[in-house]
Design a protein around this motif. Structure first.
Motif, PDB file in Angstrom:
ATOM      1  N   PHE A 143      -0.768  36.991   8.952  1.00 28.04           N
ATOM      2  CA  PHE A 143      -2.107  37.184   8.399  1.00 28.04           C
ATOM      3  C   PHE A 143      -3.167  36.388   9.154  1.00 28.04           C
ATOM      4  CE2 PHE A 143       1.062  37.516   4.978  1.00 28.04           C
ATOM      5  CZ  PHE A 143       0.906  38.856   4.668  1.00 28.04           C
ATOM      6  N   ALA A 144      -2.762  35.805  10.291  1.00 24.90           N
ATOM      7  CA  ALA A 144      -3.687  34.971  11.060  1.00 24.90           C
ATOM      8  C   ALA A 144      -4.918  35.749  11.507  1.00 24.90           C
ATOM      9  CB  ALA A 144      -2.971  34.397  12.280  1.00 24.90           C
ATOM     10  N   GLY A 145      -4.782  37.045  11.701  1.00 25.18           N
ATOM     11  CA  GLY A 145      -5.911  37.843  12.144  1.00 25.18           C
ATOM     12  C   GLY A 145      -6.868  38.229  11.035  1.00 25.18           C
ATOM     13  N   ASP A 146      -6.539  37.835   9.809  1.00 27.58           N
ATOM     14  CA  ASP A 146      -7.384  38.189   8.660  1.00 27.58           C
ATOM     15  C   ASP A 146      -7.504  36.966   7.767  1.00 27.58           C
ATOM     16  OD1 ASP A 146      -8.890  39.553   6.819  1.00 27.58           O
ATOM     17  OD2 ASP A 146      -7.233  40.719   5.986  1.00 27.58           O
ATOM     18  N   VAL A 147      -8.115  35.914   8.303  1.00 28.23           N
ATOM     19  CA  VAL A 147      -8.183  34.629   7.597  1.00 28.23           C
ATOM     20  C   VAL A 147      -8.923  34.759   6.274  1.00 28.23           C
ATOM     21  CG1 VAL A 147      -9.072  32.270   7.765  1.00 28.23           C
ATOM     22  CG2 VAL A 147      -7.966  33.312   9.729  1.00 28.23           C
ATOM     23  N   ASP A 148      -9.850  35.706   6.161  1.00 27.60           N
ATOM     24  CA  ASP A 148     -10.634  35.837   4.933  1.00 27.60           C
ATOM     25  C   ASP A 148      -9.793  36.289   3.741  1.00 27.60           C
ATOM     26  OD1 ASP A 148     -12.934  34.994   6.164  1.00 27.60           O
ATOM     27  OD2 ASP A 148     -13.603  37.013   6.671  1.00 27.60           O
ATOM     28  N   THR A 149      -8.637  36.916   3.988  1.00 27.76           N
ATOM     29  CA  THR A 149      -7.781  37.338   2.873  1.00 27.76           C
ATOM     30  C   THR A 149      -6.436  36.613   2.864  1.00 27.76           C
ATOM     31  OG1 THR A 149      -6.806  39.188   4.106  1.00 27.76           O
ATOM     32  CG2 THR A 149      -8.839  39.631   2.869  1.00 27.76           C
ATOM     33  N   ILE A 150      -6.261  35.645   3.767  1.00 25.69           N
ATOM     34  CA  ILE A 150      -4.989  34.928   3.827  1.00 25.69           C
ATOM     35  C   ILE A 150      -4.767  34.121   2.558  1.00 25.69           C
ATOM     36  CG2 ILE A 150      -5.743  32.750   4.887  1.00 25.69           C
ATOM     37  CD1 ILE A 150      -3.349  33.043   6.824  1.00 25.69           C
ATOM     38  N   ASP A 151      -5.851  33.859   1.796  1.00 24.64           N
ATOM     39  CA  ASP A 151      -5.715  33.046   0.590  1.00 24.64           C
ATOM     40  C   ASP A 151      -5.118  33.815  -0.585  1.00 24.64           C
ATOM     41  OD1 ASP A 151      -7.866  34.660  -0.080  1.00 24.64           O
ATOM     42  OD2 ASP A 151      -9.279  33.014  -0.383  1.00 24.64           O
ATOM     43  N   ARG A 152      -4.737  35.056  -0.375  1.00 28.40           N
ATOM     44  CA  ARG A 152      -3.984  35.809  -1.398  1.00 28.40           C
ATOM     45  C   ARG A 152      -2.496  35.529  -1.309  1.00 28.40           C
ATOM     46  NH1 ARG A 152      -3.989  41.045   0.002  1.00 28.40           N
ATOM     47  NH2 ARG A 152      -2.803  41.427  -1.913  1.00 28.40           N
ATOM     48  N   HIS A 153      -2.076  34.872  -0.237  1.00 33.74           N
ATOM     49  CA  HIS A 153      -0.653  34.724   0.046  1.00 33.74           C
ATOM     50  C   HIS A 153      -0.220  33.268  -0.068  1.00 33.74           C
ATOM     51  CE1 HIS A 153      -0.456  38.866   1.619  1.00 33.74           C
ATOM     52  NE2 HIS A 153      -1.699  38.616   2.006  1.00 33.74           N
ATOM     53  N   LEU A 154       0.929  33.052  -0.682  1.00 36.55           N
ATOM     54  CA  LEU A 154       1.492  31.711  -0.839  1.00 36.55           C
ATOM     55  C   LEU A 154       2.876  31.688  -0.214  1.00 36.55           C
ATOM     56  CD1 LEU A 154       0.851  28.955  -2.388  1.00 36.55           C
ATOM     57  CD2 LEU A 154       2.449  29.802  -4.103  1.00 36.55           C
ATOM     58  N   ALA A 155       3.125  30.714   0.654  1.00 34.75           N
ATOM     59  CA  ALA A 155       4.473  30.530   1.204  1.00 34.75           C
ATOM     60  C   ALA A 155       5.244  29.595   0.288  1.00 34.75           C
ATOM     61  CB  ALA A 155       4.395  29.952   2.612  1.00 34.75           C
ATOM     62  N   LEU A 156       6.434  29.997  -0.097  1.00 30.56           N
ATOM     63  CA  LEU A 156       7.313  29.177  -0.924  1.00 30.56           C
ATOM     64  C   LEU A 156       8.581  28.919  -0.127  1.00 30.56           C
ATOM     65  CD1 LEU A 156       8.195  27.830  -3.585  1.00 30.56           C
ATOM     66  CD2 LEU A 156       8.859  30.099  -4.423  1.00 30.56           C
ATOM     67  N   ILE A 157       8.707  27.694   0.376  1.00 33.73           N
ATOM     68  CA  ILE A 157       9.877  27.303   1.153  1.00 33.73           C
ATOM     69  C   ILE A 157      10.785  26.550   0.197  1.00 33.73           C
ATOM     70  CG2 ILE A 157      10.732  25.994   3.131  1.00 33.73           C
ATOM     71  CD1 ILE A 157       7.121  27.063   3.084  1.00 33.73           C
ATOM     72  N   ALA A 158      11.854  27.202  -0.249  1.00 32.82           N
ATOM     73  CA  ALA A 158      12.579  26.747  -1.433  1.00 32.82           C
ATOM     74  C   ALA A 158      14.057  26.543  -1.143  1.00 32.82           C
ATOM     75  CB  ALA A 158      12.405  27.765  -2.564  1.00 32.82           C
ATOM     76  N   GLY A 159      14.508  25.323  -1.378  1.00 30.89           N
ATOM     77  CA  GLY A 159      15.923  24.989  -1.214  1.00 30.89           C
ATOM     78  C   GLY A 159      16.293  23.890  -2.177  1.00 30.89           C
ATOM     79  N   THR A 160      16.686  22.722  -1.669  1.00 30.04           N
ATOM     80  CA  THR A 160      16.978  21.577  -2.517  1.00 30.04           C
ATOM     81  C   THR A 160      15.745  21.189  -3.321  1.00 30.04           C
ATOM     82  OG1 THR A 160      18.584  20.781  -0.903  1.00 30.04           O
ATOM     83  CG2 THR A 160      17.767  19.180  -2.498  1.00 30.04           C
ATOM     84  N   SER A 161      14.597  21.135  -2.638  1.00 27.91           N
ATOM     85  CA  SER A 161      13.290  21.009  -3.275  1.00 27.91           C
ATOM     86  C   SER A 161      12.481  22.214  -2.830  1.00 27.91           C
ATOM     87  CB  SER A 161      12.617  19.697  -2.865  1.00 27.91           C
ATOM     88  OG  SER A 161      12.409  19.672  -1.457  1.00 27.91           O
ATOM     89  N   SER A 162      11.233  22.281  -3.271  1.00 23.30           N
ATOM     90  CA  SER A 162      10.411  23.431  -2.905  1.00 23.30           C
ATOM     91  C   SER A 162       9.047  22.967  -2.422  1.00 23.30           C
ATOM     92  CB  SER A 162      10.223  24.383  -4.092  1.00 23.30           C
ATOM     93  OG  SER A 162      11.464  24.943  -4.481  1.00 23.30           O
ATOM     94  N   CYS A 163       8.558  23.604  -1.357  1.00 19.49           N
ATOM     95  CA  CYS A 163       7.203  23.376  -0.863  1.00 19.49           C
ATOM     96  C   CYS A 163       6.420  24.675  -1.004  1.00 19.49           C
ATOM     97  CB  CYS A 163       7.213  22.948   0.602  1.00 19.49           C
ATOM     98  SG  CYS A 163       7.859  21.292   0.890  1.00 19.49           S
ATOM     99  N   VAL A 164       5.176  24.571  -1.424  1.00 21.94           N
ATOM    100  CA  VAL A 164       4.309  25.743  -1.467  1.00 21.94           C
ATOM    101  C   VAL A 164       3.140  25.490  -0.532  1.00 21.94           C
ATOM    102  CG1 VAL A 164       4.973  26.413  -3.800  1.00 21.94           C
ATOM    103  CG2 VAL A 164       3.016  24.918  -3.485  1.00 21.94           C
ATOM    104  N   MET A 165       2.808  26.481   0.260  1.00 23.46           N
ATOM    105  CA  MET A 165       1.774  26.363   1.282  1.00 23.46           C
ATOM    106  C   MET A 165       0.749  27.480   1.100  1.00 23.46           C
ATOM    107  SD  MET A 165       2.947  23.920   3.394  1.00 23.46           S
ATOM    108  CE  MET A 165       4.514  23.078   3.622  1.00 23.46           C
TER     109      MET A 165
END
Length: 528
Positions: free
Chosen positions: A266-288
């Motif tokens: 979504f790098a080419g559409d920064v104005d709508t990238i804020d609709r998306h959340l990355a959830l890196i989830a294992g032992t603990s979880s990070c949200v970006m």
């Protein structure tokens, strides 16, 4: 014509992983090697950086072999790593950070909490840099660790001449460059990448680190993620099994590499990238969460400028124990045992059966607050405790399944709590991109959609973190003119799961109970 290849390296808490990828993002070979950890105290954890480098080299050589690749074809390499702190003298020799005094233990692990008091001192300053760290300094960041080192190990501090975040240390081992990535400096060193004078020396002086630049060999300016740091040295190329024609890109903190792998498209559409959340989830979880402008959010780290993509802001939240919490529930319950994958699968299968029988009444009166290891986001309270409401004298396997299910529900509701907090600050998150170990748990993947009301995307990439680092390597090697274009070209797509509309009323009620339990816990804590 031979195809150019890329090597991506991901260093976690317990192992180093390497992958060989094509410029289109296909993974050809992957290898993993363990790394050692030293624990001298409950709050102390140390790595041996030479052990890490050896593991990295072994993993790269094996990945090359598994991919049946010609080392001469590898044109780009990049490293991500945990935000651990490596301490060396001016000549690059390791210096001890351990109370046992052994020089080999020269790295304070990210999860080390020896600097709790120093972190509280940083927070008490109320300095401007805290506005870009969620308002609260964490003992997992580097400034408190540096303060502790100077106070408690003055001999090591006096001899220190180079101090690195682990990802930058690996780049230095590979190239000899003392450059530092904007990802590491912005997120962990109070570097303000969005202003003309990014280092706030007044803050460093306030916390007793006025001499930091004398001991850490820090640059005045960070290097953008994906910047070409130069080719491998002859020694590094020999150890890695590569050639000096391979260029190294400025890397990232490990969770941020996962975010790049799933959100980079979504790098080419920064104005709508804020609709998306990355959830890196294992032992603990990070949200970006990424956005075009800064969005300070209490209890959420950041906003960090250029920490994942140049010119883009990052907010980073998380849950301190998720997969680890489900493991704990299995070990803790009388009908549990060792939380091996087969046990998780057995529990999940029985939960499916019980839900088919009981429907929405399954474990109806059982509720959990999942903060057994504190609340990283959005409360930012490392002292928060877990709560279970609705226990009976049942101790059979089905009672374990009920508790496991409601714990999984609580984990998903915790994600909802974070994303709804972000949405009050200008985000419009409706899609979760999930990567990590949780993709193997069908209950969690269902709950991430139904309990949050979001579309859930599971990446097609076998390892989204390695894919993210391959994007960085491709940029450094000049295969793409920018990191944005590398991300868009190398993205692998994914499988979507939409939320079940019929489940919404049930989870809305569960979420209301979740919030009420948070309020009641606060009242009880105040009373006690």
């Amino acid at each position: 014509m031979k195809q150019s290849l890329l090597v991506a390296v991901d260093v976690g808490t317990g192992s180093a992983r390497a992958g060989v990828l094509t410029p289109q993002g296909a993974l050809l070979g992957r290898a993993e090697m363990p790394i050692a950890m030293n624990r001298t105290d409950a709050n102390h954890a140390e790595h041996d950086s030479e052990d890490i480098w050896s593991a990295v080299c072994a993993a790269v050589r094996e990945a090359i072999a598994l991919a049946k690749a010609d080392p001469a074809d590898v044109v780009g390499l990049s490293f991500d790593a945990t935000c651990s702190l490596v301490v060396r003298d001016a000549n690059g020799a390791p210096l001890t950070v351990s109370t046992n005094g052994l020089a080999r233990w020269d790295t304070i692990v990210w999860l080390d909490h020896r600097a709790l008091a120093e972190a509280e001192e940083c927070t008490a300053t109320g300095h401007e840099v805290l506005k870009y760290a969620g308002g609260v300094m964490s003992p997992e960041m580097e400034v408190p660790k540096l303060m502790w080192l100077k106070r408690h190990m003055p001999d090591t501090w006096a001899r220190a001449g180079q101090i690195f975040d682990l990802a930058d240390f690996l780049s230095w081992k590979a190239t000899g460059s003392l450059a530092r990535s904007q990802s590491t400096l912005v997120c962990k060193w109070t570097y303000l990448g969005h202003v003309a004078a990014p280092w706030r020396r007044d803050f460093l002086a306030t916390v007793g680190l006025e001499d930091l630049f004398e001991h850490a060999a820090l640059p005045e300016a960070a290097s953008e993620v994906g910047a070409d740091l130069g080719p491998l040295t002859a020694d590094a190329a020999a150890q890695l099994g590569l050639t000096t024609a391979c260029h190294v890109g400025a890397g990232l903190i490990d969770a941020h590499a996962g975010a790049l792998g799933v959100l980079g498209t979504f790098a080419g559409d920064v104005d709508t990238i804020d609709r998306h959340l990355a959830l890196i989830a294992g032992t603990s979880s990070c949200v970006m969460a990424l956005s075009a402008e800064d969005r300070p959010t209490p209890g959420v780290w950041g906003p960090y400028f250029g920490a994942v993509l140049p010119g883009v802001w990052l907010n980073e939240g998380g849950q301190s124990a998720t997969g680890a919490l489900l493991d704990h529930i299995i070990k803790w319950h009388g009908a549990g045992g060792e939380p091996v994958p087969a046990m998780h699968r057995r529990i999940a299968a029985r939960i499916m059966e019980l839900r088919a029988i009981e429907g929405q009444n399954f474990a109806l009166r059982l509720h959990v607050l999942p903060d057994f290891h504190g609340n990283r986001s959005p409360l930012g309270d490392p002292h928060a405790l877990g709560v279970i409401s609705g226990l009976t004298l049942d101790s059979d396997f089905d009672s374990l399944c009920r508790l496991y299910w409601r714990t999984a529900v609580a984990i998903a509701l915790g994600v909802r709590h974070i994303l709804e907090t972000l949405n009050t600050r200008g985000y419009a998150i409706d899609t979760l991109h999930v990567t990590g170990g949780h993709t193997k748990n069908p209950l969690l993947m269902e709950l991430y959609a139904d309990a949050t009301g979001c579309t859930v995307v599971e990446p097609a990439a076998q390892d989204a973190t390695l894919l993210g680092m391959a994007m960085v390597a491709a940029t450094a090697a000049g295969l793409y003119p920018s990191l944005d274009q590398a991300c868009m070209a190398m993205h692998q797509g994914g499988t979507e799961r939409n939320p079940d509309p019929s489940a919404r009323p049930r989870f809305d009620k569960d979420y209301a109970i979740f919030l009420e339990m948070l309020r009641q816990r606060q009242i009880i804590d105040a009373m006690s």
